[in-house]
Design an enzyme around this catalytic site. Structure first.
Site, PDB file in Angstrom:
ATOM      1  N   GLY A  15     -34.925  37.095 -36.857  1.00  0.00           N
ATOM      2  CA  GLY A  15     -35.292  38.166 -37.786  1.00  0.00           C
ATOM      3  C   GLY A  15     -36.634  37.976 -38.481  1.00  0.00           C
ATOM      4  O   GLY A  15     -37.120  38.869 -39.171  1.00  0.00           O
ATOM      5  N   HIS A  16     -37.258  36.829 -38.328  1.00  0.00           N
ATOM      6  CA  HIS A  16     -38.539  36.571 -39.004  1.00  0.00           C
ATOM      7  C   HIS A  16     -39.568  36.153 -37.980  1.00  0.00           C
ATOM      8  O   HIS A  16     -39.692  34.974 -37.656  1.00  0.00           O
ATOM      9  CB  HIS A  16     -38.371  35.464 -40.051  1.00  0.00           C
ATOM     10  CG  HIS A  16     -39.576  35.287 -40.939  1.00  0.00           C
ATOM     11  ND1 HIS A  16     -40.710  34.633 -40.542  1.00  0.00           N
ATOM     12  CD2 HIS A  16     -39.808  35.686 -42.210  1.00  0.00           C
ATOM     13  CE1 HIS A  16     -41.595  34.612 -41.541  1.00  0.00           C
ATOM     14  NE2 HIS A  16     -41.080  35.254 -42.553  1.00  0.00           N
ATOM     15  N   PHE A  17     -40.326  37.081 -37.400  1.00  0.00           N
ATOM     16  CA  PHE A  17     -40.169  38.521 -37.587  1.00  0.00           C
ATOM     17  C   PHE A  17     -39.526  39.113 -36.343  1.00  0.00           C
ATOM     18  O   PHE A  17     -39.442  38.422 -35.332  1.00  0.00           O
ATOM     19  CB  PHE A  17     -41.542  39.162 -37.833  1.00  0.00           C
ATOM     20  CG  PHE A  17     -42.232  38.639 -39.065  1.00  0.00           C
ATOM     21  CD1 PHE A  17     -41.920  39.139 -40.326  1.00  0.00           C
ATOM     22  CD2 PHE A  17     -43.198  37.633 -38.965  1.00  0.00           C
ATOM     23  CE1 PHE A  17     -42.586  38.669 -41.452  1.00  0.00           C
ATOM     24  CE2 PHE A  17     -43.846  37.165 -40.106  1.00  0.00           C
ATOM     25  CZ  PHE A  17     -43.537  37.674 -41.335  1.00  0.00           C
TER      26      PHE A  17
END
Lengths: 150, 84
Positions: free
Chosen positions: A53-55
């Site tokens: 999720g990052h990123f």
């Protein structure tokens, strides 16, 4: 006797006393430790969950995770070494302040080294100047971190 | 050194760590570092280290634990200075 025991505390013993486990252990190995300085390494496994999720579609290690690695190696390992025998299951450690500047991104599978120099350890508070470098020997982040051992 | 001078000096020392401006402006001997000035306990260590440096004194653990308000800080500073 205390000083002697302290000299004998090995890097492995410190590692075994770290109160973290996967997926939140960010120390692979300590390379050096004395009462004023610690150096340790960690390789960011590409399968770590936060990379999803990052990123989105562009994994970069979050600054908070870099800060955590700096704190685990630079502050907690040194703190365990400094309090030595009095560190046990009932010892509480807490991060109290950070002031870090981030200079370069750290990508999945990168190996980093954290070098931490003690500013002071008094009244249970440990404050250190901490630097993280990548394999090209470039500084990726640096600053001061403090914590309390109670 | 007069008490007023000591209070003034202490004010300069604690300023970077306070979270309650109002309590700081009206600081007296009875002002409590944690409850009134809202200095957190980790920063209180820095306050004490700054006091040590400013007055060139060494504060032991026992004194440190008592140093919770302006009055006791002044007493400890005075005692340590007289021991020098």
């Amino acid at each position: 006797m205390l000083i002697r025991a302290r000299e004998n505390m090995t890097k492995q013993e410190i590692m075994s006393k770290l109160p973290y486990s996967k997926p939140f252990l960010f120390v692979d190995e300590l390379l050096y430790i004395d009462e004023n300085r610690v150096e340790g390494i960690y390789t960011f496994d590409e399968n770590l969950d936060f990379y999803k999720g990052h990123f989105k579609d562009y994994p970069i290690t979050p600054g908070v995770i870099l800060t955590e690695a700096m704190a685990q190696i630079g502050l907690v390992c040194l703190g365990i070494y400094l309090v030595n025998d009095t560190f046990n299951k009932n010892t509480s450690i807490a991060l109290t302040s950070t002031e870090i500047e981030f200079l370069k991104p750290v990508f999945p599978n990168e190996k980093i080294i954290v070098i931490s120099d003690k500013i002071y350890f008094k009244f249970g508070k440990l404050k250190c100047k901490v630097i993280m470098k990548n394999e090209k020997d470039e500084i990726v982040c640096q600053g001061t971190i403090a914590g309390m051992i109670v | 050194m007069s008490r007023e001078e000591t209070i003034l000096k202490l004010k300069t020392i604690v300023k970077p760590y306070i979270q309650n401006e109002e309590a700081f402006e009206s600081l007296t001997e009875s002002t409590d570092f944690i409850n009134d000035l809202k200095i957190n306990s980790a920063n209180l260590v820095d306050v004490i280290l700054d006091i040590e440096e400013e007055y060139d004194i060494v504060i032991d653990n026992q004194s440190m634990e008592r140093m919770l308000d302006v009055k006791s800080a002044m007493e400890i500073i005075e005692t340590k200075l007289s021991e020098k």
